[in-house]
Design an enzyme around this catalytic site. Sequence first.
Site, PDB file in Angstrom:
ATOM      1  N   ARG A 180      42.576 102.314  42.680  1.00 25.92           N
ATOM      2  CA  ARG A 180      42.994 101.107  43.141  1.00 25.92           C
ATOM      3  C   ARG A 180      43.582  99.378  43.003  1.00 25.92           C
ATOM      4  NH1 ARG A 180      42.716 104.791  46.890  1.00 25.92           N
ATOM      5  NH2 ARG A 180      40.874 105.144  48.536  1.00 25.92           N
ATOM      6  N   SER A 189      34.940 111.454  55.821  1.00 29.17           N
ATOM      7  CA  SER A 189      36.501 110.637  55.584  1.00 29.17           C
ATOM      8  C   SER A 189      35.893 110.964  53.959  1.00 29.17           C
ATOM      9  CB  SER A 189      35.331 108.456  55.008  1.00 29.17           C
ATOM     10  OG  SER A 189      37.125 108.134  54.828  1.00 29.17           O
ATOM     11  N   ASP A 245      36.569  99.220  48.951  1.00 26.55           N
ATOM     12  CA  ASP A 245      37.718  99.105  48.669  1.00 26.55           C
ATOM     13  C   ASP A 245      38.541  98.027  48.936  1.00 26.55           C
ATOM     14  OD1 ASP A 245      38.346 101.978  47.435  1.00 26.55           O
ATOM     15  OD2 ASP A 245      39.238 102.717  49.302  1.00 26.55           O
ATOM     16  N   ASP A 281      45.858 105.630  61.021  1.00 26.05           N
ATOM     17  CA  ASP A 281      44.968 104.981  61.472  1.00 26.05           C
ATOM     18  C   ASP A 281      45.923 103.761  60.688  1.00 26.05           C
ATOM     19  OD1 ASP A 281      42.387 105.867  61.867  1.00 26.05           O
ATOM     20  OD2 ASP A 281      41.181 105.023  59.736  1.00 26.05           O
TER      21      ASP A 281
END
Length: 409
Positions: free
Chosen positions: A96, A177, A125, A16
């Site tokens: 994050r 995921s 996110d 990705d």
Amino acid sequence: MSKIEKVVLAYSGGLDTSIILKWIKNTYNCEVITLTADLGQGEELDGIEEKALATGASKAFVEDLREEFARDFIFPCFRASAIYEGRYLLGTSIARPLISKRMVEIAEREGAQAIAHGATGKGNDQVRFELGAMGMNPRLSTIAPWREWDLKSRSDLVKFAEENGIPVPTTRKKPWSMDANLLHVSFEGGELEDPWNAPSPDSYRMCRPIEETPDEPEIITIDFEQGNPVAINGTSYSPGALVEKLNELGGKHGVGRVDMVENRFVGMKSRGVYETPGGTILYEAHRDLEGLCMDREVMHLRDSLIPKYAEMVYYGYWYAPERIALQEMIDKTQEKITGTVRVKLYKGNVIPEGRKSPYSLYRSDLATFEEDDVYDQKDAEGFIKLVGLRLKGKTAEAGSNWLSGDSEE
């Protein structure tokens, strides 16, 4: 959006983000600098710099941020006993803001006008990355390809990769995921999209299934200083190494696996499985030590703020003034959370068995069930009368019928 000449991309090296790197170059006709943050995810990072450069990056930064992650992000969260919706220890959420911080720092140093990420338009996110960047440098723009491009499926991604000379992994794609770092691993998607389905046996990574854990418990001690863990079984560790060691110990005993449906910030419910073995041990031991050292009213006030603090972290407000102010208050409560906790690890459980501290507020001469000469039990009579005054008033207002159980009906 003003003219973008340089972009800093959060780059994992997977399909990705490799596609995103090439797509940004093609779409914006700009220079792309990549940042790969090693947060303890355990993925193979060898060769990732070369891969980024071969895919079109002008520069590729690969940085070991594990110690900073533990010291400046994980530990403040655990000083706050932060837990989202009573179950989630914020493993992805707290990673994050650190990635955002490094992207912004590199963007400022390299003269970039934007940052970019591979988060989808459905998840949390995207908010965390972008609010983090806004909190540090609101002049930077953000490129979020999943909200912009016309690639709608994995087949589209593979086709784009083939057309642009991007290697497509030949390994079997996992059905869910996964996000991993020093604190946890999360699984979403696949069979987990039906809340009734049990997780796949292959979804265990950090934790052993309970059926495979040792039949004998393991007892360990954890030393804390001002709310931060500093040693295991008397041996000192750096923050990152300490979390890694507790992951090893907790994972062996199946500690810290949570299967839950949570509320995403964007409004939808999401089912996830989280493994947080070391974090679960830390959470339980830290709370136990606070019971010994923290004043009752201070604890109750701090506990009332835990949902708000956890929400700030989950929503991406790590750099917001309210989170920073609340952290100051929380850290004040931790000044005397120093001592040792002994816990038993067994079949998925963390069982505190003992605690001691030079700042203990526990007095055995007051709490004893044996004879003492420091507490007059008759004093409790006046105490109960005073705290019950308002209840007597309420009873009087209700009248004698309420007391007798009779009513006019």
